[in-house]
Scaffold this motif. Sequence first.
Motif, PDB file in Angstrom:
ATOM      1  N   TYR A  29       0.678  -1.230  -0.087  1.00 10.38           N
ATOM      2  CA  TYR A  29       0.206   0.035   0.107  1.00 10.38           C
ATOM      3  C   TYR A  29       0.813   1.205   0.223  1.00 10.38           C
ATOM      4  CZ  TYR A  29       0.328   1.813   4.866  1.00 10.38           C
ATOM      5  OH  TYR A  29       0.601   2.266   5.949  1.00 10.38           O
ATOM      6  N   PHE A 168      -6.257  -2.349   3.158  1.00 11.61           N
ATOM      7  CA  PHE A 168      -5.262  -1.193   2.796  1.00 11.61           C
ATOM      8  C   PHE A 168      -5.158  -0.880   1.268  1.00 11.61           C
ATOM      9  CE2 PHE A 168      -3.562  -2.425   6.941  1.00 11.61           C
ATOM     10  CZ  PHE A 168      -3.094  -1.483   7.277  1.00 11.61           C
ATOM     11  N   LEU A 246     -10.063  -1.074   9.479  1.00  5.80           N
ATOM     12  CA  LEU A 246      -8.847  -0.742   9.296  1.00  5.80           C
ATOM     13  C   LEU A 246      -8.119  -1.131  10.763  1.00  5.80           C
ATOM     14  CD1 LEU A 246      -6.495   0.121   7.771  1.00  5.80           C
ATOM     15  CD2 LEU A 246      -6.867   2.326   8.723  1.00  5.80           C
ATOM     16  N   SER A 250      -6.665  -4.637  12.170  1.00  7.92           N
ATOM     17  CA  SER A 250      -5.075  -4.464  11.964  1.00  7.92           C
ATOM     18  C   SER A 250      -4.402  -4.691  13.563  1.00  7.92           C
ATOM     19  CB  SER A 250      -4.671  -3.167  11.535  1.00  7.92           C
ATOM     20  OG  SER A 250      -5.193  -2.990   9.876  1.00  7.92           O
ATOM     21  N   GLN A 367      -4.004   5.366   7.579  1.00  7.44           N
ATOM     22  CA  GLN A 367      -3.216   4.079   7.316  1.00  7.44           C
ATOM     23  C   GLN A 367      -1.913   3.682   7.749  1.00  7.44           C
ATOM     24  OE1 GLN A 367      -3.729   3.621   2.990  1.00  7.44           O
ATOM     25  NE2 GLN A 367      -5.329   2.293   3.020  1.00  7.44           N
ATOM     26  N   THR A 370      -2.008   3.423  11.532  1.00  9.61           N
ATOM     27  CA  THR A 370      -2.457   2.130  11.994  1.00  9.61           C
ATOM     28  C   THR A 370      -1.033   1.236  11.695  1.00  9.61           C
ATOM     29  OG1 THR A 370      -4.368   2.208  11.069  1.00  9.61           O
ATOM     30  CG2 THR A 370      -3.691  -0.047  11.064  1.00  9.61           C
ATOM     31  N   SER A 371      -0.294   1.450  10.745  1.00  3.36           N
ATOM     32  CA  SER A 371       1.078   0.751  10.377  1.00  3.36           C
ATOM     33  C   SER A 371       2.040   1.074  11.893  1.00  3.36           C
ATOM     34  CB  SER A 371       1.664   1.144   9.372  1.00  3.36           C
ATOM     35  OG  SER A 371       0.915   0.521   8.278  1.00  3.36           O
ATOM     36  N   TYR A 382      -1.015  -6.803   9.238  1.00  3.95           N
ATOM     37  CA  TYR A 382      -1.396  -7.098   7.929  1.00  3.95           C
ATOM     38  C   TYR A 382      -2.265  -8.424   7.759  1.00  3.95           C
ATOM     39  CZ  TYR A 382       1.441  -2.792   7.471  1.00  3.95           C
ATOM     40  OH  TYR A 382       2.358  -1.831   7.525  1.00  3.95           O
TER      41      TYR A 382
END
Length: 401
Positions: A29, A168, A246, A250, A367, A370-371, A382
Amino acid sequence: MQYTKSFYQIKSSETIFEYVKKEIDTIGYYSLPLQDTKEIKEYAKSVKYSNIAIIGIGGSTLGTYAIYQFLKPTHEYSKELHFFESTDPTDIKLRLKKLDLNNTLFLVISKSGTTIETISIFKYIASLVKIDKNNCVIISENDSKLTQFALKNGMKTFEIPKNVGGRFSVFSTVGLVPLAILGVDIDSLLAGAREVKNSFFEKKGYYETIMEKARFMVENKNRFNINVVFSYSASLEGFNKWYIQLWGESLGKININGTKQALTPIGLIGPVDQHSFLQLIAEGKRDKTVTFIKVADFQDNTKIPSNTLDGFEGLEYIDNLEFSKLIDEQANATIESIKQLADIPYDVITINRVDEYNIAKLMFSYQLLTSVVGRFVQINTYNQPGVEAGKIILKEKLQKN
């Protein structure tokens, strides 16, 4: 002497940043804002159908719906998107009633190509109207059963990269194809996502905001384990649903220390939920952080008229007030009330304008957030192993019938 450890530990922001940078090589992503959209735009121009039916679920639809719902009130589109996600038979039939099946393009979206909800609905619709290369497009991995079906029948296909997970995938063909057909400026979408990506990885404004927020959430996760997104626009309801998937899918994982991690997402719409959930936030248990999302420019100057109702003396202060001003002040008043309590962590995000560029900035920043949080708590952000057991059980039950 050598020393090796595998237990959970909150690492420095710089270490986390380096981990996230390394993900660029394997997690797809991150590269989506840089993609070439020429093929998608050329195909989109060729579509003459008025109705676009998207058959998919979860990551295959939520991001697209979030952008569509956000833009629709202020943008004129000659086509309309219809979403078929649920296997509820009454819902399927209700949605079909809104369609002229002979004036509909069917976009079937499934990363694996075997999603049971998607294939079940697709099979049913195929019993109602002839499905062929003229009215059906497949969006899936390049070697899935769905793609094989498309190639066998000469249908147009678009690939979902294997290293792009469903939740994602909004800036992949999953979101870009239907949105481009609708008439959305997908290059502006990608420009917004690219702005956030560049800022973060160049350690500019978004780096500071995302890293600070992620670190606070992780350092205080045992006390504040619920994150409330309080969006002050009805057009952000789709975004709220996308954020919940999300965040929940996640970050609800078991980390390297065997500890169950959970930062529970809740999506609220203001001012509606001021009359329900706000009471729980204000006087309930202190286990929540709150993110308020406001829209600076609704591009609508509709006013509350005066002298249309008798018997409401004392409420003259709302006469001739723009609704956009009213909802903004409702948000500000709620934010001020939370601020005065002084023991509820909150932050405020303001979307400058209702357009592709700004909704993409919001979504890509979430996004990235979240990572980063996933890296802080040392989980695999993921995958979704907790979902797979239910799929296996369902398949076994159905095969026995």
